[in-house]
Motif scaffolding. Structure first.
Motif, PDB file in Angstrom:
ATOM      1  N   ILE A 148       6.202   4.350  -5.622  1.00 54.58           N
ATOM      2  CA  ILE A 148       4.834   4.488  -5.106  1.00 54.58           C
ATOM      3  C   ILE A 148       4.548   3.394  -4.084  1.00 54.58           C
ATOM      4  CG2 ILE A 148       2.385   4.287  -5.717  1.00 54.58           C
ATOM      5  CD1 ILE A 148       3.139   5.677  -8.382  1.00 54.58           C
ATOM      6  N   LEU A 149       4.915   2.160  -4.407  1.00 52.73           N
ATOM      7  CA  LEU A 149       4.709   1.040  -3.489  1.00 52.73           C
ATOM      8  C   LEU A 149       5.499   1.256  -2.195  1.00 52.73           C
ATOM      9  CD1 LEU A 149       4.965  -1.912  -6.029  1.00 52.73           C
ATOM     10  CD2 LEU A 149       2.873  -0.957  -5.035  1.00 52.73           C
ATOM     11  N   SER A 150       6.722   1.753  -2.335  1.00 57.84           N
ATOM     12  CA  SER A 150       7.561   2.012  -1.172  1.00 57.84           C
ATOM     13  C   SER A 150       6.926   3.072  -0.269  1.00 57.84           C
ATOM     14  CB  SER A 150       8.949   2.451  -1.623  1.00 57.84           C
ATOM     15  OG  SER A 150       9.786   2.623  -0.508  1.00 57.84           O
ATOM     16  N   ARG A 151       6.341   4.088  -0.850  1.00 56.56           N
ATOM     17  CA  ARG A 151       5.656   5.112  -0.057  1.00 56.56           C
ATOM     18  C   ARG A 151       4.493   4.492   0.720  1.00 56.56           C
ATOM     19  NH1 ARG A 151       5.597  10.042   1.053  1.00 56.56           N
ATOM     20  NH2 ARG A 151       6.876  10.818  -0.638  1.00 56.56           N
ATOM     21  N   GLN A 152       3.755   3.587   0.070  1.00 54.60           N
ATOM     22  CA  GLN A 152       2.632   2.937   0.743  1.00 54.60           C
ATOM     23  C   GLN A 152       3.123   2.073   1.913  1.00 54.60           C
ATOM     24  OE1 GLN A 152       0.719   0.940  -2.523  1.00 54.60           O
ATOM     25  NE2 GLN A 152      -0.500   2.732  -3.063  1.00 54.60           N
ATOM     26  N   ILE A 153       4.248   1.382   1.711  1.00 53.92           N
ATOM     27  CA  ILE A 153       4.845   0.603   2.798  1.00 53.92           C
ATOM     28  C   ILE A 153       5.201   1.531   3.952  1.00 53.92           C
ATOM     29  CG2 ILE A 153       6.946  -0.635   3.503  1.00 53.92           C
ATOM     30  CD1 ILE A 153       6.839  -2.094   0.816  1.00 53.92           C
ATOM     31  N   GLY A 154       5.842   2.633   3.627  1.00 53.46           N
ATOM     32  CA  GLY A 154       6.233   3.601   4.648  1.00 53.46           C
ATOM     33  C   GLY A 154       5.047   4.133   5.422  1.00 53.46           C
ATOM     34  N   ASP A 155       3.993   4.468   4.716  1.00 55.09           N
ATOM     35  CA  ASP A 155       2.794   4.979   5.381  1.00 55.09           C
ATOM     36  C   ASP A 155       2.220   3.949   6.353  1.00 55.09           C
ATOM     37  OD1 ASP A 155       3.064   7.325   3.934  1.00 55.09           O
ATOM     38  OD2 ASP A 155       1.475   6.845   2.489  1.00 55.09           O
ATOM     39  N   LEU A 156       2.150   2.693   5.915  1.00 49.39           N
ATOM     40  CA  LEU A 156       1.604   1.630   6.765  1.00 49.39           C
ATOM     41  C   LEU A 156       2.469   1.376   8.003  1.00 49.39           C
ATOM     42  CD1 LEU A 156       0.431  -1.202   4.336  1.00 49.39           C
ATOM     43  CD2 LEU A 156      -0.940  -0.143   6.127  1.00 49.39           C
ATOM     44  N   ILE A 157       3.758   1.223   7.784  1.00 48.92           N
ATOM     45  CA  ILE A 157       4.653   0.885   8.890  1.00 48.92           C
ATOM     46  C   ILE A 157       4.774   2.056   9.863  1.00 48.92           C
ATOM     47  CG2 ILE A 157       7.016   0.303   9.533  1.00 48.92           C
ATOM     48  CD1 ILE A 157       7.211  -1.385   7.098  1.00 48.92           C
ATOM     49  N   TYR A 158       4.950   3.249   9.338  1.00 55.56           N
ATOM     50  CA  TYR A 158       5.124   4.423  10.210  1.00 55.56           C
ATOM     51  C   TYR A 158       3.897   4.636  11.089  1.00 55.56           C
ATOM     52  CZ  TYR A 158       6.025   9.138  11.796  1.00 55.56           C
ATOM     53  OH  TYR A 158       6.221  10.244  12.577  1.00 55.56           O
ATOM     54  N   ALA A 159       2.726   4.523  10.488  1.00 51.19           N
ATOM     55  CA  ALA A 159       1.482   4.725  11.240  1.00 51.19           C
ATOM     56  C   ALA A 159       1.304   3.667  12.329  1.00 51.19           C
ATOM     57  CB  ALA A 159       0.288   4.709  10.287  1.00 51.19           C
ATOM     58  N   SER A 160       1.901   2.498  12.136  1.00 56.78           N
ATOM     59  CA  SER A 160       1.736   1.398  13.085  1.00 56.78           C
ATOM     60  C   SER A 160       2.860   1.319  14.109  1.00 56.78           C
ATOM     61  CB  SER A 160       1.661   0.073  12.325  1.00 56.78           C
ATOM     62  OG  SER A 160       0.609   0.113  11.396  1.00 56.78           O
ATOM     63  N   GLY A 161       3.930   2.064  13.879  1.00 52.48           N
ATOM     64  CA  GLY A 161       5.049   2.053  14.812  1.00 52.48           C
ATOM     65  C   GLY A 161       5.984   0.874  14.667  1.00 52.48           C
ATOM     66  N   TYR A 162       5.930   0.187  13.552  1.00 51.50           N
ATOM     67  CA  TYR A 162       6.794  -0.964  13.316  1.00 51.50           C
ATOM     68  C   TYR A 162       8.041  -0.565  12.539  1.00 51.50           C
ATOM     69  CZ  TYR A 162       2.915  -3.887  14.870  1.00 51.50           C
ATOM     70  OH  TYR A 162       1.929  -4.466  15.606  1.00 51.50           O
ATOM     71  N   SER A 163       8.940  -1.540  12.358  1.00 50.46           N
ATOM     72  CA  SER A 163      10.185  -1.277  11.647  1.00 50.46           C
ATOM     73  C   SER A 163      10.438  -2.334  10.573  1.00 50.46           C
ATOM     74  CB  SER A 163      11.355  -1.231  12.630  1.00 50.46           C
ATOM     75  OG  SER A 163      11.424  -2.448  13.349  1.00 50.46           O
ATOM     76  N   LEU A 164      11.295  -1.974   9.625  1.00 48.15           N
ATOM     77  CA  LEU A 164      11.577  -2.802   8.451  1.00 48.15           C
ATOM     78  C   LEU A 164      13.068  -2.840   8.192  1.00 48.15           C
ATOM     79  CD1 LEU A 164      10.499  -4.247   5.825  1.00 48.15           C
ATOM     80  CD2 LEU A 164      10.419  -1.975   4.788  1.00 48.15           C
ATOM     81  N   GLY A 165      13.537  -3.978   7.683  1.00 54.82           N
ATOM     82  CA  GLY A 165      14.922  -4.127   7.271  1.00 54.82           C
ATOM     83  C   GLY A 165      15.000  -5.026   6.053  1.00 54.82           C
ATOM     84  N   THR A 166      16.190  -5.100   5.460  1.00 56.30           N
ATOM     85  CA  THR A 166      16.370  -5.942   4.278  1.00 56.30           C
ATOM     86  C   THR A 166      17.642  -6.783   4.392  1.00 56.30           C
ATOM     87  OG1 THR A 166      17.626  -4.260   3.061  1.00 56.30           O
ATOM     88  CG2 THR A 166      15.227  -4.269   2.750  1.00 56.30           C
TER      89      THR A 166
END
Length: 182
Positions: free
Chosen positions: A7-25
């Motif tokens: 659920i938390l991961s989905r929220q991260i995805g929604d935030l980042i995708y809507a903003s046009g940013y990217s994530l890595g680990t």
């Protein structure tokens, strides 16, 4: 994978995708669990560029740019290394935000100074890297689940703060009265 992490991961995805940013680990003791949690969400390829499993010091140094001096002075399980792993992931993966984890999940590997269950989480952006230390030992599997969940939660809170601040700033600029002085 824990339902809460998903659920938390989905929220991260929604935030980042809507903003046009990217994530890595950049993961050491979690060995890719955070990446797995992120990519469990359909559409993650729109914002998640990848992850580096840096289980050894050599990989931390060569792929993430962690300083040998830092590893020597502070050990791999330290706040300093977690921060350098975040910075290294941002550079290596060319992302806006990154999560990094380094620690001793157990059952062995702990010392008097760094006991089993000590896990450092780093997260943030190039200009704002934060850390969190986990110090309790519940056994390897639970330690890793706790670290994964906490890392996802910390990143979500960070993104909410940063992206909401940016949106508020943009909204304020949008509604600002233009300066009529020439």
């Amino acid at each position: 994978m824990e339902f809460e992490s998903k659920i938390l991961s989905r929220q991260i995805g929604d935030l980042i995708y809507a903003s046009g940013y990217s994530l890595g680990t950049a993961e050491s003791c979690t060995g890719g669990r955070i990446s797995e949690t992120i990519i469990a969400i359909p559409g993650a390829s729109n914002y998640f560029k990848g992850g580096i499993v840096a289980y050894t010091n050599e990989v931390k140094m060569h792929l993430l740019g962690v300083s040998a001096d830092t590893l020597q002075e502070h050990t791999a399980v330290s706040e300093e290394v977690a921060k350098q792993m975040v910075s290294g992931a941002i550079d290596a993966l060319q992302v806006d935000f990154a999560i990094a984890v380094t620690g001793v999940a157990g059952p062995g590997g702990g010392t008097a100074d760094i006991p089993v269950g000590t896990i450092w989480i780093g997260y943030g952006s190039k200009d704002d890297i934060r850390t969190f230390k986990i110090t309790e030992n519940f056994g390897r599997d639970i330690n890793l689940a706790i670290a994964t969940n906490r890392a996802i939660r910390l990143m979500l809170d960070f993104l909410k703060e940063k992206l909401n601040d940016k949106k508020t700033e943009e909204d304020n600029n949008e509604h600002a009265v233009p300066d009529m002085k020439a």
